[in-house]
Design a protein around this motif. Structure first.
Motif, PDB file in Angstrom:
ATOM      1  N   VAL A  55       0.838  -1.203   0.000  1.00 49.69           N
ATOM      2  CA  VAL A  55       0.000   0.000   0.000  1.00 49.69           C
ATOM      3  C   VAL A  55       0.873   1.253   0.000  1.00 49.69           C
ATOM      4  CG1 VAL A  55      -1.636   1.332   1.392  1.00 49.69           C
ATOM      5  CG2 VAL A  55      -1.997  -1.117   1.030  1.00 49.69           C
ATOM      6  N   ALA A  56       1.951   1.255   0.762  1.00 50.61           N
ATOM      7  CA  ALA A  56       2.846   2.413   0.801  1.00 50.61           C
ATOM      8  C   ALA A  56       3.477   2.661  -0.571  1.00 50.61           C
ATOM      9  CB  ALA A  56       3.927   2.206   1.859  1.00 50.61           C
ATOM     10  N   ILE A  57       3.885   1.606  -1.247  1.00 49.67           N
ATOM     11  CA  ILE A  57       4.484   1.755  -2.577  1.00 49.67           C
ATOM     12  C   ILE A  57       3.462   2.305  -3.563  1.00 49.67           C
ATOM     13  CG2 ILE A  57       5.414   0.465  -4.542  1.00 49.67           C
ATOM     14  CD1 ILE A  57       6.814  -1.347  -2.448  1.00 49.67           C
ATOM     15  N   VAL A  58       2.246   1.792  -3.526  1.00 45.38           N
ATOM     16  CA  VAL A  58       1.196   2.272  -4.438  1.00 45.38           C
ATOM     17  C   VAL A  58       0.888   3.745  -4.171  1.00 45.38           C
ATOM     18  CG1 VAL A  58      -1.250   2.031  -5.006  1.00 45.38           C
ATOM     19  CG2 VAL A  58       0.201   0.006  -4.845  1.00 45.38           C
ATOM     20  N   VAL A  59       0.822   4.142  -2.911  1.00 43.45           N
ATOM     21  CA  VAL A  59       0.543   5.539  -2.570  1.00 43.45           C
ATOM     22  C   VAL A  59       1.676   6.441  -3.048  1.00 43.45           C
ATOM     23  CG1 VAL A  59       0.335   7.149  -0.627  1.00 43.45           C
ATOM     24  CG2 VAL A  59      -1.008   5.056  -0.666  1.00 43.45           C
ATOM     25  N   LEU A  60       2.916   6.022  -2.849  1.00 41.40           N
ATOM     26  CA  LEU A  60       4.040   6.838  -3.287  1.00 41.40           C
ATOM     27  C   LEU A  60       4.083   6.974  -4.803  1.00 41.40           C
ATOM     28  CD1 LEU A  60       6.829   5.653  -0.827  1.00 41.40           C
ATOM     29  CD2 LEU A  60       5.684   7.867  -0.876  1.00 41.40           C
ATOM     30  N   LYS A  64       3.658  10.432  -6.999  1.00 42.69           N
ATOM     31  CA  LYS A  64       4.648  10.803  -8.026  1.00 42.69           C
ATOM     32  C   LYS A  64       3.954  11.077  -9.358  1.00 42.69           C
ATOM     33  CE  LYS A  64       8.698  10.866 -10.136  1.00 42.69           C
ATOM     34  NZ  LYS A  64       9.186  12.157 -10.476  1.00 42.69           N
ATOM     35  N   ILE A  65       2.998  10.234  -9.749  1.00 39.22           N
ATOM     36  CA  ILE A  65       2.261  10.434 -11.000  1.00 39.22           C
ATOM     37  C   ILE A  65       1.457  11.730 -10.920  1.00 39.22           C
ATOM     38  CG2 ILE A  65       0.375   9.530 -12.398  1.00 39.22           C
ATOM     39  CD1 ILE A  65       1.428   6.720 -11.724  1.00 39.22           C
ATOM     40  N   TRP A  66       0.821  11.986  -9.780  1.00 39.80           N
ATOM     41  CA  TRP A  66       0.014  13.196  -9.612  1.00 39.80           C
ATOM     42  C   TRP A  66       0.882  14.454  -9.700  1.00 39.80           C
ATOM     43  CZ3 TRP A  66      -0.203  16.561  -5.230  1.00 39.80           C
ATOM     44  CH2 TRP A  66      -1.218  17.516  -5.316  1.00 39.80           C
TER      45      TRP A  66
END
Length: 69
Positions: A55-60, A64-66
């Motif tokens: 979950v932390a990797i997906v949020v980071l 970054k994409i945003w």
């Protein structure tokens, strides 16, 4: 001109939030220790550790994409 005046507001709000949390933890030390015991990863199972890491990797990556958009 209004945008220039409110530019520092998020930092001020974050500082106020951190100050209130610090006061809360000083007034109720057991609350702080209970929150730290939840964060203590020594008692976590492998599956819960892998889930939190994923979950932390997906949020980071989403942040970054945003920001790059």
């Amino acid at each position: 001109m209004a945008a220039e005046q409110t530019e520092g507001s998020p930092w001020l709000g974050a500082l106020l939030l951190v100050s209130l949390l610090t006061l809360l933890f000083q007034l109720f030390p057991s609350l702080g220790w209970s929150l730290l015991s939840i964060i203590d990863v020594r008692g976590w199972s492998w599956r819960s550790y892998a889930t939190v890491s994923t979950v932390a990797i997906v949020v980071l990556v989403a942040i970054k994409i945003w920001r790059d958009r």
